[in-house]
Design a protein around this motif. Structure first.
Motif, PDB file in Angstrom:
ATOM      1  N   VAL A 134      -5.048 -43.345  49.885  1.00  0.00           N
ATOM      2  CA  VAL A 134      -5.331 -44.534  50.280  1.00  0.00           C
ATOM      3  C   VAL A 134      -5.186 -45.088  51.524  1.00  0.00           C
ATOM      4  O   VAL A 134      -4.623 -45.953  52.233  1.00  0.00           O
ATOM      5  N   GLY A 135      -3.117 -44.489  51.828  1.00  0.00           N
ATOM      6  CA  GLY A 135      -2.404 -44.933  52.717  1.00  0.00           C
ATOM      7  C   GLY A 135      -3.837 -44.338  53.781  1.00  0.00           C
ATOM      8  O   GLY A 135      -3.434 -45.535  54.702  1.00  0.00           O
ATOM      9  N   ALA A 136      -3.911 -43.287  54.405  1.00  0.00           N
ATOM     10  CA  ALA A 136      -5.305 -43.107  55.377  1.00  0.00           C
ATOM     11  C   ALA A 136      -6.578 -44.465  55.178  1.00  0.00           C
ATOM     12  O   ALA A 136      -6.648 -44.756  56.221  1.00  0.00           O
ATOM     13  N   LEU A 267      -2.586 -53.898  54.977  1.00  0.00           N
ATOM     14  CA  LEU A 267      -1.614 -53.464  55.223  1.00  0.00           C
ATOM     15  C   LEU A 267      -0.773 -53.244  53.701  1.00  0.00           C
ATOM     16  O   LEU A 267       0.365 -52.225  53.053  1.00  0.00           O
ATOM     17  N   ILE A 268      -1.006 -53.992  52.761  1.00  0.00           N
ATOM     18  CA  ILE A 268      -0.639 -54.220  51.767  1.00  0.00           C
ATOM     19  C   ILE A 268      -1.353 -53.647  50.750  1.00  0.00           C
ATOM     20  O   ILE A 268      -0.415 -53.062  50.045  1.00  0.00           O
ATOM     21  N   ALA A 269      -2.625 -52.843  51.018  1.00  0.00           N
ATOM     22  CA  ALA A 269      -2.882 -52.330  49.871  1.00  0.00           C
ATOM     23  C   ALA A 269      -1.981 -50.794  49.644  1.00  0.00           C
ATOM     24  O   ALA A 269      -2.379 -50.572  47.993  1.00  0.00           O
ATOM     25  N   ARG A 270      -1.660 -50.212  50.449  1.00  0.00           N
ATOM     26  CA  ARG A 270      -0.820 -48.211  49.726  1.00  0.00           C
ATOM     27  C   ARG A 270       0.671 -49.241  48.698  1.00  0.00           C
ATOM     28  O   ARG A 270       0.507 -48.710  48.046  1.00  0.00           O
ATOM     29  N   PRO A 271       1.298 -50.175  49.402  1.00  0.00           N
ATOM     30  CA  PRO A 271       2.501 -50.543  48.101  1.00  0.00           C
ATOM     31  C   PRO A 271       1.687 -50.768  47.366  1.00  0.00           C
ATOM     32  O   PRO A 271       2.448 -51.030  46.442  1.00  0.00           O
ATOM     33  N   LEU A 272       0.760 -51.835  47.416  1.00  0.00           N
ATOM     34  CA  LEU A 272      -0.358 -52.808  45.298  1.00  0.00           C
ATOM     35  C   LEU A 272      -0.410 -51.249  45.003  1.00  0.00           C
ATOM     36  O   LEU A 272      -0.142 -51.138  43.657  1.00  0.00           O
ATOM     37  N   VAL A 273      -0.648 -50.339  45.258  1.00  0.00           N
ATOM     38  CA  VAL A 273      -1.447 -49.478  44.318  1.00  0.00           C
ATOM     39  C   VAL A 273       0.098 -48.408  43.951  1.00  0.00           C
ATOM     40  O   VAL A 273      -0.192 -48.300  42.781  1.00  0.00           O
ATOM     41  N   GLY A 274       0.893 -48.484  44.403  1.00  0.00           N
ATOM     42  CA  GLY A 274       2.161 -47.630  44.525  1.00  0.00           C
ATOM     43  C   GLY A 274       2.293 -48.250  43.630  1.00  0.00           C
ATOM     44  O   GLY A 274       3.112 -47.581  42.460  1.00  0.00           O
ATOM     45  N   GLY A 318      -8.117 -59.908  49.788  1.00  0.00           N
ATOM     46  CA  GLY A 318      -9.284 -58.880  47.799  1.00  0.00           C
ATOM     47  C   GLY A 318      -9.919 -58.019  48.659  1.00  0.00           C
ATOM     48  O   GLY A 318      -9.545 -57.007  48.560  1.00  0.00           O
ATOM     49  N   PRO A 319     -11.244 -57.988  48.739  1.00  0.00           N
ATOM     50  CA  PRO A 319     -11.764 -57.664  49.531  1.00  0.00           C
ATOM     51  C   PRO A 319     -11.637 -56.572  50.481  1.00  0.00           C
ATOM     52  O   PRO A 319     -11.514 -54.920  50.575  1.00  0.00           O
ATOM     53  N   SER A 320     -10.521 -56.745  51.520  1.00  0.00           N
ATOM     54  CA  SER A 320      -9.802 -55.426  51.964  1.00  0.00           C
ATOM     55  C   SER A 320      -9.166 -54.475  51.419  1.00  0.00           C
ATOM     56  O   SER A 320      -9.446 -53.602  51.438  1.00  0.00           O
ATOM     57  N   VAL A 321      -8.407 -54.328  50.156  1.00  0.00           N
ATOM     58  CA  VAL A 321      -8.058 -53.939  49.186  1.00  0.00           C
ATOM     59  C   VAL A 321      -8.539 -52.976  48.731  1.00  0.00           C
ATOM     60  O   VAL A 321      -8.288 -52.772  47.989  1.00  0.00           O
ATOM     61  N   TRP A 322     -10.308 -54.313  48.217  1.00  0.00           N
ATOM     62  CA  TRP A 322     -11.110 -53.453  47.578  1.00  0.00           C
ATOM     63  C   TRP A 322     -11.601 -52.377  47.979  1.00  0.00           C
ATOM     64  O   TRP A 322     -11.383 -50.986  47.891  1.00  0.00           O
ATOM     65  N   THR A 323     -11.986 -52.386  49.776  1.00  0.00           N
ATOM     66  CA  THR A 323     -12.137 -51.604  50.317  1.00  0.00           C
ATOM     67  C   THR A 323     -11.357 -50.281  50.525  1.00  0.00           C
ATOM     68  O   THR A 323     -11.635 -49.182  50.368  1.00  0.00           O
ATOM     69  N   VAL A 324      -9.288 -50.383  50.237  1.00  0.00           N
ATOM     70  CA  VAL A 324      -9.631 -49.434  50.651  1.00  0.00           C
ATOM     71  C   VAL A 324      -9.175 -48.224  49.638  1.00  0.00           C
ATOM     72  O   VAL A 324      -9.049 -47.188  49.042  1.00  0.00           O
TER      73      VAL A 324
END
Length: 403
Positions: A134-136, A267-274, A318-324
């Motif tokens: 996720v971070g990568a 930027l927010i995808a990793r903390p959001l998943v956590g 939203g789609p950026s978070v989805w892609t990650v």
């Protein structure tokens, strides 16, 4: 080479490749229109040349990426793209530039980009462990959003200031620099299944996607999203100009907010998943996409620009978070020996939906009107939620295979 160092070297290479690609693909239409006085039909042929490889070559690309060194595919793809830039520069230098030469360049660059994309998505599990996916992928998505925003601006500014040779040279240098960074990555062995024939190997990748409940849900969501996006994209400018009364400059401002949203999502995808877990985070993209178009349709006098900007911001974040999240999950649940074909299968399927969405958007716009077509696209975005929400993917808390 330590894992972090390996990834950073790959990330810098990916960033350079993306800047080279976005600069090149923004420049080609500018050269066609400004230097060669291309007609709308000829511009259409150029766009067709850019999109055609994603339909014709995606599945063969997956077979190749699963058979050979993915690092070498990345290097070769960037060298081919650099050579295409050099060829176009020579044509301009000797006053031999023509539309057929531009079409050939577009076809070559797009073909190399396809192989590059499939290899880049497939090599990541060779560089980082599952708990780092996720971070990568967040870092790679941030590079993509920066390239999307920066490449066209760089191409246009260099073209205006120095002529077409300058952005072509810069794009070529980006590609060459990226190839050098990939060459420095260690060659890592991975299990490769015995070759069983290209058609059978393509079928194995497609069958794996269809049978796997998580991959099937992710693919259905992506298919619906691409149809919805191209329906919306076909009529957005008409809606913004005629219904909302926005000027060309204001439409440009609204569109730029989508790029801002993409960067924020990365930027927010990793903390959001956590915080929420991988399953709930997967729903962020479909849900925000479904919410975006009602926001746009609620725009009225005095609120047209902020509402249009807010809608496009949602269609970026939203789609950026989805892609990650979905790329990371796809990498986690797919065996390395199949990853190239799985990535290529999904790329082929989603690419096939784009012309369908564009045709559907044009037909609906003519039959039911522009605003109703925007509403229809919103309903399609809403349908994207269902495949993921009803699947086992939505119940995942942590990445499969993570410590």
């Amino acid at each position: 080479m330590a894992q972090r160092q390996r990834f950073l070297q790959f990330w810098w290479g990916q960033t350079a490749s993306l800047l080279g690609d976005t600069t090149c693909l923004a420049l080609l239409p500018l050269i066609a229109g400004l230097h060669l006085s291309a007609s709308p039909g000829q511009m259409g042929i150029l766009g067709f040349a850019i999109s055609l490889p994603f339909l014709l070559l995606a599945l063969p690309a997956g077979v190749l990426v699963d058979r050979v060194s993915r690092r070498r595919v990345l290097i070769l793809a960037d060298l081919v793209r650099a050579a295409a830039m050099a060829g176009l520069m020579l044509a301009m230098f000797f006053d031999a530039l023509s539309l057929p030469a531009l079409y050939l360049t577009a076809l070559t660059v797009a073909s190399a980009t396809l192989f590059f994309d499939v290899a880049a998505q497939s090599i990541l599990p060779e560089l980082v462990s599952a708990d780092g996916y996720v971070g990568a992928n967040s870092g790679l998505e941030l590079s993509r959003s920066a390239g999307t925003a920066g490449g066209p601006a760089l191409a246009a500014s260099l073209l205006q200031a120095f002529g077409a040779l300058a952005p072509l040279a810069v794009s070529m240098l980006f590609y060459l620099g990226a190839a050098g960074l990939y060459a420095g990555l260690p060659e890592r062995s991975r299990p490769v299944a015995p070759h069983s024939g290209a058609l059978r190997e393509v079928a194995e990748g497609m069958a794996f996607v269809v049978r796997h409940p998580v991959l099937r849900a992710l693919t259905l969501c992506a298919l619906l999203w691409n149809v919805a996006w191209f329906v919306f994209n076909t009529v957005f400018v008409l809606h913004a100009g005629s219904s909302l009364g926005l000027s060309a400059g204001e439409i440009g401002i609204a569109l730029s907010l989508q790029g801002v949203g993409m960067g924020m999502g990365a930027l927010i995808a990793r903390p959001l998943v956590g915080r929420l877990g991988i399953g709930i985070s997967l729903l962020v993209g479909p849900v925000t996409s479904a919410a975006a178009l009602p926001v746009l349709l609620l725009a009225g006098p005095g609120t047209a620009l902020p509402m249009a900007g807010a809608a496009l911001f949602l269609l970026g974040i939203g789609p950026s978070v989805w892609t990650v999240t979905q790329t990371s999950l796809r990498q986690a649940v797919t065996p390395s020996s199949l990853l190239g074909r799985v990535n290529a299968t999904i790329r082929f399927a989603t690419a096939g939906m784009r012309p369908l969405g564009a045709i559907l958007g044009g037909a609906l716009g003519s039959l039911i009107g522009i605003e109703a077509t925007v509403a229809a696209a919103g309903l399609l975005f809403g349908l994207c939620i269902l495949p993921v929400a009803l699947s086992s993917a939505a119940r995942l808390k942590i990445m499969p295979g993570a410590a």
